[in-house]
Design an enzyme around this catalytic site. Structure first.
Site, short mmCIF file in Angstrom:
data_model
loop_
_atom_site.label_atom_id
_atom_site.label_comp_id
_atom_site.label_asym_id
_atom_site.label_seq_id
_atom_site.Cartn_x
_atom_site.Cartn_y
_atom_site.Cartn_z
N ARG A 179 69.35 72.85 23.55
CA ARG A 179 68.18 72.50 24.05
C ARG A 179 67.38 71.58 23.28
O ARG A 179 66.52 70.76 23.64
CB ARG A 179 67.11 73.96 24.39
CG ARG A 179 67.62 74.72 25.38
CD ARG A 179 66.90 76.05 25.64
NE ARG A 179 65.61 75.61 26.03
CZ ARG A 179 64.56 76.14 26.10
NH1 ARG A 179 64.61 77.83 25.84
NH2 ARG A 179 63.57 76.14 26.56
N CYS A 237 59.31 77.10 19.51
CA CYS A 237 60.40 77.39 20.39
C CYS A 237 59.98 76.81 21.93
O CYS A 237 59.46 75.96 22.04
CB CYS A 237 60.84 78.70 20.35
SG CYS A 237 59.51 79.77 20.92
#
Length: 283
Positions: A179, A237
């Site tokens: 990611r 995050c």
């Protein structure tokens, strides 16, 4: 206060006196926490729902979340949820989950941010407790609990917002490497990472058993990215939840890190904010 507690010490703490246990079992994609709690939990634990108590509702506009997918809860809402779970201002709190400490770290961070002085995460979580032969209690999360007296007063832990992340000497991205690199993005409309961010996946804080790695190992791993005591550090995050595990690990090595609560899901809600792709960088 040391931010983690080992299962042996939890057994001793429960035998010695009052400790408030919070079960925050939550995993993206399930299973749901309440049925898991009802089927078995540490005796005396109270269930805390991450979506209802540890985050405000996400606002979505054209598929984007301008405050992130898990905005910080309103202090009054969070304080009320903690009192309903029996949290007292002067009694130690231990938090556990079954998601490698991610949800527990979010609760730990929120309690510390809102002024509770004594909060620890159970190292290894629910699995460590059951493996130790600890007792198991059944019953639903709606069973009556004596109210606590905790009042939420935010400001106890540092926070950084979108307009400040670029000013930090070190910015860490706690998501998985794929990611971070922009190879995949299952949750947010844009792939990649914030320019200048370095990747330290939250799972790298843990060993194969799901417990925190020794402090010396953590210190060396973070130092490889320029993270040492005295350096300003921010962590993000996808939505501000799993980054809390990096923040907790950094506490173990003597680094007080700022959380970017909105994280990537807030960052990409503004199309003018840049996103970059590429593999994990090291200093």
């Amino acid at each position: 206060m040391h931010p983690i507690i080992h299962v042996e010490d939890l057994h001793a703490a429960r035998g010695a006196g009052a400790v408030t246990l919070l079960d925050v079992r939550y995993r993206m994609g399930g299973p749901d926490g309440p049925p898991e709690f009802a089927a078995g939990h540490i005796p005396g634990a109270r269930y805390v729902d991450l979506d209802a108590a540890l985050a405000a509702p996400a606002v979505r506009i054209d598929g984007r979340t301008p405050r992130g997918r898990h905005p910080l809860p309103d202090p009054e809402v969070f304080g009320a949820a903690m009192r309903a779970a029996g949290v007292h201002a002067d009694a130690p709190v231990v938090v556990y989950d079954d998601w490698s400490g991610h949800a527990a770290a979010r609760c730990w961070w929120l309690l510390r941010h809102h002024g509770h002085p004594d909060v620890r995460v159970l190292d290894g979580g629910w699995a460590a407790w059951t493996a130790s032969g600890g007792g198991v209690e059944t019953g639903g999360p709606d069973d009556p609990v004596a109210s606590g007296d905790f009042v939420a007063r935010p400001g106890g832990m540092p926070v950084v917002e979108a307009d400040g992340v670029g000013d930090l000497p070190v910015l860490l991205d706690a998501r998985a490497p794929a990611r971070y690199a922009g190879l995949t993005e299952p949750l947010d409309p844009v792939a990649g990472h914030i320019p200048g961010a370095l990747n330290f996946p939250s799972t790298d804080n843990l060993d194969e058993a799901g417990r925190f790695r020794p402090v010396a190992q953590l210190r060396a791993a973070y130092a490889d990215l320029g993270v040492v005591p005295g350096v300003e550090v921010g962590v993000y995050c996808g939505s501000g939840v799993t980054a809390a595990l990096d923040v907790l690990a950094l506490e173990l090595i003597g680094v007080r890190a700022a959380l970017y609560p909105g994280s990537w899901s807030e960052w990409v809600a503004d199309p003018d904010r840049p996103a970059v792709t590429g593999p994990r960088r090291r200093t």
